[in-house]
Design a protein around this motif. Sequence first.
Motif, PDB file in Angstrom:
ATOM      1  N   THR A   1      -2.698  -4.743   2.573  1.00  0.00           N
ATOM      2  CA  THR A   1      -1.432  -4.019   2.641  1.00  0.00           C
ATOM      3  C   THR A   1      -1.605  -2.630   2.049  1.00  0.00           C
ATOM      4  OG1 THR A   1      -0.763  -4.992   0.528  1.00  0.00           O
ATOM      5  CG2 THR A   1       0.000  -6.089   2.529  1.00  0.00           C
ATOM      6  N   ALA A   2      -2.782  -2.399   1.481  1.00  0.00           N
ATOM      7  CA  ALA A   2      -3.103  -1.087   0.905  1.00  0.00           C
ATOM      8  C   ALA A   2      -4.618  -0.952   0.856  1.00  0.00           C
ATOM      9  CB  ALA A   2      -2.516  -0.957  -0.499  1.00  0.00           C
TER      10      ALA A   2
ATOM     11  N   TYR B   1       2.191  -4.854  -4.135  1.00  0.00           N
ATOM     12  CA  TYR B   1       0.853  -4.579  -3.620  1.00  0.00           C
ATOM     13  C   TYR B   1      -0.230  -5.173  -4.517  1.00  0.00           C
ATOM     14  CZ  TYR B   1       3.413  -1.419  -0.593  1.00  0.00           C
ATOM     15  OH  TYR B   1       4.299  -0.909   0.325  1.00  0.00           O
TER      16      TYR B   1
ATOM     17  N   ALA C   1      -0.348  -4.720   6.659  1.00  0.00           N
ATOM     18  CA  ALA C   1       0.399  -3.472   6.411  1.00  0.00           C
ATOM     19  C   ALA C   1       1.117  -2.986   7.660  1.00  0.00           C
ATOM     20  CB  ALA C   1      -0.552  -2.388   5.903  1.00  0.00           C
TER      21      ALA C   1
ATOM     22  N   GLN D   1      -3.015  -7.775  -3.108  1.00  0.00           N
ATOM     23  CA  GLN D   1      -4.434  -7.411  -3.061  1.00  0.00           C
ATOM     24  C   GLN D   1      -5.282  -8.229  -4.016  1.00  0.00           C
ATOM     25  OE1 GLN D   1      -3.942  -5.366   0.108  1.00  0.00           O
ATOM     26  NE2 GLN D   1      -5.972  -5.530  -0.816  1.00  0.00           N
TER      27      GLN D   1
ATOM     28  N   TYR E   1       3.111   4.257  -7.209  1.00  0.00           N
ATOM     29  CA  TYR E   1       4.154   3.633  -6.388  1.00  0.00           C
ATOM     30  C   TYR E   1       5.566   3.920  -6.884  1.00  0.00           C
ATOM     31  CZ  TYR E   1       0.591   1.095  -3.786  1.00  0.00           C
ATOM     32  OH  TYR E   1      -0.483   0.776  -2.985  1.00  0.00           O
TER      33      TYR E   1
ATOM     34  N   TRP F   1      -7.107   3.507  -4.965  1.00  0.00           N
ATOM     35  CA  TRP F   1      -6.427   3.254  -6.230  1.00  0.00           C
ATOM     36  C   TRP F   1      -7.210   3.856  -7.390  1.00  0.00           C
ATOM     37  CZ3 TRP F   1      -4.803  -2.645  -5.725  1.00  0.00           C
ATOM     38  CH2 TRP F   1      -3.732  -2.725  -4.820  1.00  0.00           C
TER      39      TRP F   1
END
Length: 481
Positions: free
Chosen positions: A319-320, A303, A230, A307, A294, A325
């Motif tokens: 990256t997240a 993403y 990220a 992931q 998003y 979430w």
Amino acid sequence: MAFTVTRIIFVILGIVGTFLALPFATSIALKEGLTLTLSYAIPMVISWIFAAVFFFAGKKKKMNLSTKASFVTVALSWLFMGFLGAIPLYTSGAIPSLTDAIFESISGFTTTGATILSEIESLPRSINLWRCVMHWVGGMGIIVLTVALLPILGVGGFQLIKAETTGPEKGKLTPKITTTAKVLWFIYLGMTVIEAILLMIFGMDFLDAISHAFSTLGTGGFSTKNNSIASFNSAAIDWICWTFMFLAGINFSLYYYIFIKKWNDITGNTEFKVYIAITLIAAILIGIFESPAYGSFLKALRYSFFQSSTIISSTGFATADFTTWSPASQAVIFALLFIGGSSGSTAGGVKVIRWVVIARQFKNEILKIMHPHGVFTIRLNKQVCRKDIVFTVTAFFFIYVLVVAVTTFIGAVFGLDILTAFTGAVTMCGNCGPGFNLLGPSCNYGFLAAPVKWVYSLVMIAGRLEFFTIAILFSPAFWKK
């Protein structure tokens, strides 16, 4: 037997020590200081000396390696590799705690990617390179590399590879196991070079590119940046890393089949098709669930694909922060922790093929209840599966659940909440890296009590060797003459 085992272990350590030349040269080039440079040079030279002594001491002797000796050799090699890899981390002062240095090293070689570090970017660049090099060495397996060189030792290597490689079935791509080992490492090296070049084209400098290529193909997850992938804030880099994480989670035998044009062995491979299906379904589901967050489905896919692949391949890049979430997306990620990549890949986890075998055996049991006199078989790769594969997979699940349960209990005893303790155990067994709650992708393992780190270190090695190699050593029957 003792001399043969010792000889091979020291040769293996000598090979591992050779890889210290990479951070050693980097340290000199970047003028990082004498202390740091010596922290690589001393263990490197010592490993070479011992390897040379034991190599030449037994050069004229005919070496026979029994099955028992193979298991001992592989288990001890991985343990000593962890200690060797920790020396530069500890003596350089980068990780002042010996326990933490060994944990980080074992996490590196087993490609778990669980770090005790909270601040990575302030480390010397050669240290970060060494952390990623350990992933690359452990990804394909140092035993596989050693077997490629074993003719000079005069020892057959198939038993060694069986004790180290992943999946319920072990086989040879070529008539000679040494040739198979060379083919696998050639493919592995080629893919690493290609990824590193692509990463440099899209903005990474040389050291960052080679470090992340090592981590990606080894499915390890160590990064040179605090916020992992990220930090680069680049869609191109995200997709490059995703591509090679996905490829690293595929059985490397299939890449060899591409070269020799055995297309039917690729298109008919059951595990390959299921692996693709799981990855696509997981990514699309997460993309749908996270579209509101998003702003669009396409942006969410960037993403979700990353992931889902980083978890199923056990890489551990981020990256997240998936713990932020929606519950539905977290449930998908949670499920992927238990699946893993393909057998014969560098990925960790239970492996897709084992879930396929269990699912099809479950279906057969249902059919047997409905049709008591029927005869039902499991088909894999368009062929009837051997019955002993089902027994092996069942035994694996038993020991997997047992180790997860015991590791969870130990974590809870030392104060971890049950979710942290459980997902921590799962990630250690599957060499996945990030878990949930206190061990999420934005957290680290540094706060754990020392006894937990030692237990986790042993579990990481057991998970990397898929439990049987370690479990056999604890069997009283194994040590009987």
